[in-house]
Design a protein around this motif. Structure first.
Motif, PDB file in Angstrom:
ATOM      1  N   GLN A 133       0.813  -1.217   0.000  1.00 33.27           N
ATOM      2  CA  GLN A 133       0.000   0.000   0.000  1.00 33.27           C
ATOM      3  C   GLN A 133       0.850   1.272   0.000  1.00 33.27           C
ATOM      4  O   GLN A 133       0.309   2.366  -0.119  1.00 33.27           O
ATOM      5  CB  GLN A 133      -0.938   0.007   1.209  1.00 33.27           C
ATOM      6  CG  GLN A 133      -1.906  -1.155   1.230  1.00 33.27           C
ATOM      7  CD  GLN A 133      -2.789  -1.208  -0.002  1.00 33.27           C
ATOM      8  OE1 GLN A 133      -3.380  -0.211  -0.394  1.00 33.27           O
ATOM      9  NE2 GLN A 133      -2.878  -2.364  -0.624  1.00 33.27           N
ATOM     10  N   GLU A 134       2.161   1.120   0.123  1.00 30.86           N
ATOM     11  CA  GLU A 134       3.051   2.282   0.151  1.00 30.86           C
ATOM     12  C   GLU A 134       3.393   2.717  -1.267  1.00 30.86           C
ATOM     13  O   GLU A 134       3.440   1.908  -2.186  1.00 30.86           O
ATOM     14  CB  GLU A 134       4.324   1.965   0.938  1.00 30.86           C
ATOM     15  CG  GLU A 134       4.079   1.585   2.382  1.00 30.86           C
ATOM     16  CD  GLU A 134       3.354   2.658   3.180  1.00 30.86           C
ATOM     17  OE1 GLU A 134       3.513   3.861   2.884  1.00 30.86           O
ATOM     18  OE2 GLU A 134       2.614   2.290   4.107  1.00 30.86           O
ATOM     19  N   SER A 135       3.656   3.992  -1.417  1.00 30.52           N
ATOM     20  CA  SER A 135       4.033   4.548  -2.719  1.00 30.52           C
ATOM     21  C   SER A 135       5.419   4.079  -3.123  1.00 30.52           C
ATOM     22  O   SER A 135       6.233   3.690  -2.278  1.00 30.52           O
ATOM     23  CB  SER A 135       4.040   6.074  -2.649  1.00 30.52           C
ATOM     24  OG  SER A 135       2.781   6.554  -2.287  1.00 30.52           O
ATOM     25  N   LYS A 136       5.696   4.144  -4.420  1.00 31.49           N
ATOM     26  CA  LYS A 136       7.033   3.847  -4.909  1.00 31.49           C
ATOM     27  C   LYS A 136       8.002   4.834  -4.281  1.00 31.49           C
ATOM     28  O   LYS A 136       7.653   5.999  -4.048  1.00 31.49           O
ATOM     29  CB  LYS A 136       7.099   3.969  -6.426  1.00 31.49           C
ATOM     30  CG  LYS A 136       6.279   2.938  -7.146  1.00 31.49           C
ATOM     31  CD  LYS A 136       6.377   3.123  -8.641  1.00 31.49           C
ATOM     32  CE  LYS A 136       5.521   2.104  -9.366  1.00 31.49           C
ATOM     33  NZ  LYS A 136       5.586   2.250 -10.816  1.00 31.49           N
ATOM     34  N   GLY A 137       9.216   4.368  -3.999  1.00 32.09           N
ATOM     35  CA  GLY A 137      10.208   5.261  -3.414  1.00 32.09           C
ATOM     36  C   GLY A 137      11.189   4.529  -2.528  1.00 32.09           C
ATOM     37  O   GLY A 137      11.264   3.302  -2.525  1.00 32.09           O
ATOM     38  N   VAL A 138      11.924   5.309  -1.756  1.00 30.46           N
ATOM     39  CA  VAL A 138      12.982   4.780  -0.884  1.00 30.46           C
ATOM     40  C   VAL A 138      12.473   4.755   0.557  1.00 30.46           C
ATOM     41  O   VAL A 138      11.903   5.734   1.044  1.00 30.46           O
ATOM     42  CB  VAL A 138      14.254   5.635  -0.984  1.00 30.46           C
ATOM     43  CG1 VAL A 138      15.324   5.131  -0.031  1.00 30.46           C
ATOM     44  CG2 VAL A 138      14.782   5.647  -2.411  1.00 30.46           C
TER      45      VAL A 138
END
Length: 79
Positions: free
Chosen positions: A54-59
């Protein structure tokens, strides 16, 4: 030693230690916001599945610490 395995529902981390100990496992975004935090007790080996779908793309960063302080930090890149 740490091993990361991609699963359909998220990611699973396996931890191995030389002793039995309590650890704090947390996942933070790039701003330092804590998204997940859990106290775990490791007896030589431990597996933890954390759903990051459920988390956005990214670091993101997984942090493992004990009473003495930070043990290790690993970078997670969600694509």
């Amino acid at each position: 030693m740490e091993r990361t395995i991609q699963t359909g529902a998220g990611r699973m981390w396996d931890f191995e230690t030389d002793e039995e100990k309590g650890l704090l496992l947390s996942i933070c975004d790039i701003t330092g916001k804590v998204l997940f935090e859990k106290e775990i007790f490791v007896r030589k080996t431990h597996s933890e599945i954390i759903d990051l779908t459920q988390e956005s793309k990214g670091v993101y960063f997984i942090k493992i610490s004990n009473l003495d302080g930070l043990l290790q930090v690993r970078k997670i890149v969600l694509e």
